[in-house]
Motif scaffolding. Structure first.
Motif, PDB file in Angstrom:
ATOM      1  N   ALA A 351      -8.583 -42.946  12.505  1.00 38.32           N
ATOM      2  CA  ALA A 351      -8.765 -42.054  13.649  1.00 38.32           C
ATOM      3  C   ALA A 351      -9.894 -41.068  13.387  1.00 38.32           C
ATOM      4  O   ALA A 351     -10.741 -40.811  14.250  1.00 38.32           O
ATOM      5  CB  ALA A 351      -7.471 -41.297  13.948  1.00 38.32           C
ATOM      6  N   SER A 352      -9.948 -40.519  12.173  1.00 36.37           N
ATOM      7  CA  SER A 352     -11.007 -39.579  11.815  1.00 36.37           C
ATOM      8  C   SER A 352     -12.361 -40.278  11.827  1.00 36.37           C
ATOM      9  O   SER A 352     -13.354 -39.728  12.325  1.00 36.37           O
ATOM     10  CB  SER A 352     -10.725 -38.984  10.433  1.00 36.37           C
ATOM     11  N   ARG A 353     -12.407 -41.504  11.276  1.00 35.17           N
ATOM     12  CA  ARG A 353     -13.659 -42.243  11.238  1.00 35.17           C
ATOM     13  C   ARG A 353     -14.171 -42.533  12.634  1.00 35.17           C
ATOM     14  O   ARG A 353     -15.360 -42.371  12.939  1.00 35.17           O
ATOM     15  CB  ARG A 353     -13.456 -43.542  10.464  1.00 35.17           C
ATOM     16  N   ALA A 354     -13.283 -42.982  13.534  1.00 35.98           N
ATOM     17  CA  ALA A 354     -13.697 -43.286  14.901  1.00 35.98           C
ATOM     18  C   ALA A 354     -14.188 -42.033  15.616  1.00 35.98           C
ATOM     19  O   ALA A 354     -15.193 -42.069  16.331  1.00 35.98           O
ATOM     20  CB  ALA A 354     -12.537 -43.909  15.675  1.00 35.98           C
ATOM     21  N   CYS A 355     -13.489 -40.905  15.409  1.00 39.79           N
ATOM     22  CA  CYS A 355     -13.890 -39.656  16.063  1.00 39.79           C
ATOM     23  C   CYS A 355     -15.262 -39.212  15.591  1.00 39.79           C
ATOM     24  O   CYS A 355     -16.121 -38.844  16.393  1.00 39.79           O
ATOM     25  CB  CYS A 355     -12.843 -38.579  15.771  1.00 39.79           C
ATOM     26  N   ARG A 356     -15.494 -39.276  14.280  1.00 38.26           N
ATOM     27  CA  ARG A 356     -16.784 -38.843  13.751  1.00 38.26           C
ATOM     28  C   ARG A 356     -17.899 -39.799  14.169  1.00 38.26           C
ATOM     29  O   ARG A 356     -19.018 -39.374  14.455  1.00 38.26           O
ATOM     30  CB  ARG A 356     -16.722 -38.712  12.228  1.00 38.26           C
ATOM     31  N   LEU A 357     -17.609 -41.096  14.204  1.00 34.29           N
ATOM     32  CA  LEU A 357     -18.609 -42.048  14.666  1.00 34.29           C
ATOM     33  C   LEU A 357     -19.019 -41.751  16.105  1.00 34.29           C
ATOM     34  O   LEU A 357     -20.210 -41.714  16.435  1.00 34.29           O
ATOM     35  CB  LEU A 357     -18.062 -43.473  14.565  1.00 34.29           C
ATOM     36  N   GLY A 358     -18.019 -41.556  16.975  1.00 34.01           N
ATOM     37  CA  GLY A 358     -18.331 -41.248  18.365  1.00 34.01           C
ATOM     38  C   GLY A 358     -19.111 -39.967  18.498  1.00 34.01           C
ATOM     39  O   GLY A 358     -20.104 -39.893  19.243  1.00 34.01           O
ATOM     40  N   TRP A 359     -18.692 -38.932  17.747  1.00 33.93           N
ATOM     41  CA  TRP A 359     -19.395 -37.643  17.812  1.00 33.93           C
ATOM     42  C   TRP A 359     -20.844 -37.777  17.359  1.00 33.93           C
ATOM     43  O   TRP A 359     -21.764 -37.317  18.047  1.00 33.93           O
ATOM     44  CB  TRP A 359     -18.668 -36.608  16.936  1.00 33.93           C
ATOM     45  N   LEU A 360     -21.082 -38.418  16.204  1.00 33.62           N
ATOM     46  CA  LEU A 360     -22.457 -38.432  15.675  1.00 33.62           C
ATOM     47  C   LEU A 360     -23.373 -39.337  16.505  1.00 33.62           C
ATOM     48  O   LEU A 360     -24.539 -39.010  16.725  1.00 33.62           O
ATOM     49  CB  LEU A 360     -22.469 -38.817  14.197  1.00 33.62           C
ATOM     50  N   ILE A 361     -22.846 -40.467  17.013  1.00 32.23           N
ATOM     51  CA  ILE A 361     -23.679 -41.342  17.836  1.00 32.23           C
ATOM     52  C   ILE A 361     -24.064 -40.649  19.131  1.00 32.23           C
ATOM     53  O   ILE A 361     -25.242 -40.627  19.527  1.00 32.23           O
ATOM     54  CB  ILE A 361     -22.938 -42.662  18.134  1.00 32.23           C
ATOM     55  N   LEU A 362     -23.087 -40.056  19.805  1.00 32.82           N
ATOM     56  CA  LEU A 362     -23.364 -39.438  21.100  1.00 32.82           C
ATOM     57  C   LEU A 362     -24.153 -38.147  20.946  1.00 32.82           C
ATOM     58  O   LEU A 362     -24.919 -37.777  21.840  1.00 32.82           O
ATOM     59  CB  LEU A 362     -22.049 -39.209  21.847  1.00 32.82           C
ATOM     60  N   THR A 363     -24.002 -37.464  19.806  1.00 26.25           N
ATOM     61  CA  THR A 363     -24.849 -36.302  19.521  1.00 26.25           C
ATOM     62  C   THR A 363     -26.301 -36.745  19.353  1.00 26.25           C
ATOM     63  O   THR A 363     -27.225 -36.109  19.867  1.00 26.25           O
ATOM     64  CB  THR A 363     -24.367 -35.580  18.254  1.00 26.25           C
ATOM     65  N   TYR A 364     -26.511 -37.857  18.638  1.00 30.63           N
ATOM     66  CA  TYR A 364     -27.859 -38.382  18.455  1.00 30.63           C
ATOM     67  C   TYR A 364     -28.486 -38.725  19.809  1.00 30.63           C
ATOM     68  O   TYR A 364     -29.635 -38.352  20.100  1.00 30.63           O
ATOM     69  CB  TYR A 364     -27.822 -39.625  17.563  1.00 30.63           C
ATOM     70  N   PHE A 365     -27.737 -39.413  20.659  1.00 38.24           N
ATOM     71  CA  PHE A 365     -28.256 -39.783  21.973  1.00 38.24           C
ATOM     72  C   PHE A 365     -28.540 -38.546  22.824  1.00 38.24           C
ATOM     73  O   PHE A 365     -29.562 -38.483  23.525  1.00 38.24           O
ATOM     74  CB  PHE A 365     -27.267 -40.704  22.693  1.00 38.24           C
ATOM     75  N   ALA A 366     -27.650 -37.559  22.790  1.00 39.76           N
ATOM     76  CA  ALA A 366     -27.843 -36.364  23.616  1.00 39.76           C
ATOM     77  C   ALA A 366     -29.083 -35.589  23.194  1.00 39.76           C
ATOM     78  O   ALA A 366     -29.854 -35.117  24.041  1.00 39.76           O
ATOM     79  CB  ALA A 366     -26.603 -35.467  23.538  1.00 39.76           C
ATOM     80  N   HIS A 367     -29.308 -35.461  21.882  1.00 37.93           N
ATOM     81  CA  HIS A 367     -30.517 -34.785  21.409  1.00 37.93           C
ATOM     82  C   HIS A 367     -31.766 -35.589  21.761  1.00 37.93           C
ATOM     83  O   HIS A 367     -32.797 -35.024  22.148  1.00 37.93           O
ATOM     84  CB  HIS A 367     -30.443 -34.567  19.902  1.00 37.93           C
ATOM     85  N   GLN A 385     -28.187 -41.296   8.694  1.00 34.38           N
ATOM     86  CA  GLN A 385     -27.591 -41.643   7.414  1.00 34.38           C
ATOM     87  C   GLN A 385     -26.072 -41.701   7.513  1.00 34.38           C
ATOM     88  O   GLN A 385     -25.439 -42.622   6.977  1.00 34.38           O
ATOM     89  CB  GLN A 385     -28.018 -40.621   6.349  1.00 34.38           C
ATOM     90  N   ARG A 386     -25.484 -40.755   8.210  1.00 35.34           N
ATOM     91  CA  ARG A 386     -24.016 -40.753   8.352  1.00 35.34           C
ATOM     92  C   ARG A 386     -23.559 -41.944   9.183  1.00 35.34           C
ATOM     93  O   ARG A 386     -22.495 -42.532   8.919  1.00 35.34           O
ATOM     94  CB  ARG A 386     -23.562 -39.445   9.000  1.00 35.34           C
ATOM     95  N   PHE A 387     -24.345 -42.336  10.176  1.00 35.95           N
ATOM     96  CA  PHE A 387     -23.985 -43.522  10.955  1.00 35.95           C
ATOM     97  C   PHE A 387     -23.982 -44.767  10.065  1.00 35.95           C
ATOM     98  O   PHE A 387     -23.051 -45.587  10.131  1.00 35.95           O
ATOM     99  CB  PHE A 387     -24.958 -43.707  12.114  1.00 35.95           C
ATOM    100  N   ILE A 388     -24.999 -44.907   9.238  1.00 37.24           N
ATOM    101  CA  ILE A 388     -25.076 -46.062   8.340  1.00 37.24           C
ATOM    102  C   ILE A 388     -23.880 -46.072   7.388  1.00 37.24           C
ATOM    103  O   ILE A 388     -23.257 -47.115   7.150  1.00 37.24           O
ATOM    104  CB  ILE A 388     -26.400 -46.033   7.553  1.00 37.24           C
ATOM    105  N   GLU A 389     -23.529 -44.896   6.856  1.00 33.44           N
ATOM    106  CA  GLU A 389     -22.416 -44.818   5.905  1.00 33.44           C
ATOM    107  C   GLU A 389     -21.074 -45.129   6.564  1.00 33.44           C
ATOM    108  O   GLU A 389     -20.269 -45.898   6.029  1.00 33.44           O
ATOM    109  CB  GLU A 389     -22.383 -43.425   5.269  1.00 33.44           C
ATOM    110  N   LEU A 390     -20.852 -44.548   7.734  1.00 35.06           N
ATOM    111  CA  LEU A 390     -19.554 -44.739   8.392  1.00 35.06           C
ATOM    112  C   LEU A 390     -19.412 -46.137   8.983  1.00 35.06           C
ATOM    113  O   LEU A 390     -18.370 -46.775   8.861  1.00 35.06           O
ATOM    114  CB  LEU A 390     -19.359 -43.685   9.481  1.00 35.06           C
ATOM    115  N   SER A 391     -20.451 -46.604   9.637  1.00 27.04           N
ATOM    116  CA  SER A 391     -20.345 -47.912  10.279  1.00 27.04           C
ATOM    117  C   SER A 391     -20.412 -49.045   9.269  1.00 27.04           C
ATOM    118  O   SER A 391     -19.988 -50.166   9.563  1.00 27.04           O
ATOM    119  CB  SER A 391     -21.458 -48.099  11.315  1.00 27.04           C
ATOM    120  N   GLY A 392     -20.890 -48.782   8.064  1.00 28.55           N
ATOM    121  CA  GLY A 392     -21.011 -49.825   7.054  1.00 28.55           C
ATOM    122  C   GLY A 392     -19.798 -49.966   6.156  1.00 28.55           C
ATOM    123  O   GLY A 392     -19.787 -50.810   5.259  1.00 28.55           O
TER     124      GLY A 392
END
Length: 405
Positions: A351-367, A385-392
């Protein structure tokens, strides 16, 4: 925030504006001032504003503008950048009479002004209005009134389309109130033929605004409240305008298309990988537009209250956090998310991983949507870098099931 309107009076409109990169070009920037929908003045931004330099917004001091205009009490004044058409922060205002520092106009003297007559007339059979204050949405639309009545203050969302208003009523009655979500209570639904006005509780408080460091506790309290939203059960048959879903789709497609047009192939490959991942994340109940201006910090209790629920929908987990934490450095924001015990999200859980993935991806897109050169910043590098680490960490999509139905 590219600029601000500091003063709107009966003889002057004053403020400042800088380009998004914080620098003025050789050709001086300009703003256009409209009065009651009619363009009246184009002002050059060339006056010295040392306070804007001291605030770290720009290195160039000549960014101020001053427009001498003959205005009347009740005039609606709008200020936007000439080049981009973007509304300046605080760029829509009403010319107030002397002594109205609290922003309220008396109904006896101002209810018949052209800007307000059509809004107030349908309310009079239902409400005794002593005074009122116009409220503007973040896109500059006069969307609501705070009214002072013998029974106290109320906020009226005026002249909504019937379908939208009745959907918001169902959202309040069937989702927000039963779940105990911190939102203004809905007190009345007033039908005026083809439009509807919604009367809601008035919350005495201040908007959260951007992160400054001094308001860290308010941000963390708001984050804790936002992390409870995914546990809210979506009622079958709610339907709705799907505004939040459309905004999500437009964000993803718009940023990818911009990278394609600029032929940034490496960036496009990253964005497509992020888009594929975020579409696989659980869909949960979301506010849909949870920027800090839609959070009120209640004066009496310090409780965060969420307002303006038009975009509520089932959206990828982390969507609300990306809106809420845009002004917070990503390293700090992720630490807050990790530290929060809300919604059973311990560090390292799916649950934590999915939440952080969604937050960092959508933050990247919004910026990236706001700044075409965001990919070259340190914040972008951290999020990549965090996307690569979490999604990998695994080759399959997160299996956390949505609690919304």
């Amino acid at each position: 925030m590219p600029g601000f309107v500091d003063e709107v009076g009966q003889g002057v409109v004053r403020g400042w504006y800088v380009a998004d990169d914080g620098r003025q070009s050789r050709a001086c920037q300009s703003v256009v001032i409209s009065v009651n929908g009619e363009e009246r003045f184009c002002a050059l931004c060339q006056d010295a504003r040392p306070d804007v330099v001291e605030a770290g917004i720009t290195r160039e001091g000549n960014v101020g503008f001053l427009a001498p205009l003959a205005l009347q009490v009740g005039d609606l004044v709008r200020v936007r950048a000439l080049e981009s058409g973007q509304l300046l922060g605080g760029g829509l205002a009403v010319v107030m009479p002397p002594g109205a520092e609290d922003g309220f106009l008396t109904a006896r003297t101002s209810a018949e002004l052209p800007a307000f007559r059509s809004l107030l007339q349908p309310l009079r059979p239902h409400l005794t209005i002593n005074a009122f204050r116009p409220l503007f949405g973040h896109r500059g639309k006069l969307s609501a009134l705070c009214i002072d009545t013998p029974a106290g203050r109320r906020v009226v969302h005026v002249q909504r389309p019937v379908r939208n208003a009745l959907w918001l009523e169902r959202l309040h009655r069937r989702v927000l109130e039963p779940s105990g979500i911190a939102a203004p209570s809905l007190e009345a639904v007033l039908v005026h033929g083809e439009t509807v006005s919604l009367v809601v509780e008035h919350i005495e408080g201040q908007a959260l605004d951007g992160f400054t460091g001094d308001n860290e506790q308010a941000f963390r309290d708001t984050l804790a409240a936002a992390l409870r939203l995914p546990s809210v059960r979506w009622v079958t048959g709610m339907g709705g305008d799907r505004r939040g879903r459309r905004a999500f789709g437009k964000l993803i497609s718009g940023v990818c298309l911009a990278a394609l047009k600029r032929q940034r192939w490496r960036e496009l490959r990253l964005l497509l990988g992020m888009a594929r991942t975020v579409h696989r994340l659980p869909r949960v109940f979301s506010h849909g537009d949870l920027h800090p201006q839609n959070v009120l910090i209640e004066s009496r209790t310090g409780r965060p209250v969420f307002i303006d629920w038009d975009h509520a929908d089932r959206l990828p987990v982390g969507f609300d956090l990306s809106r809420l934490l845009m002004s917070v450095p990503p390293v700090l924001a992720e630490r807050w998310i990790d530290d929060s015990p809300e919604a059973g999200m311990g560090r390292g859980t799916q649950a934590s991983r999915a939440c952080r993935l969604g937050w960092l991806i959508l933050t990247y897109f919004a910026h990236a949507q706001r700044s075409p050169d965001f990919h070259a910043t340190e914040e972008a590098a951290y999020l990549r870098q965090r996307f690569i680490e979490l999604s990998g960490r695994s080759n399959h999509k997160p299996k956390m099931m949505s609690q919304s139905r």
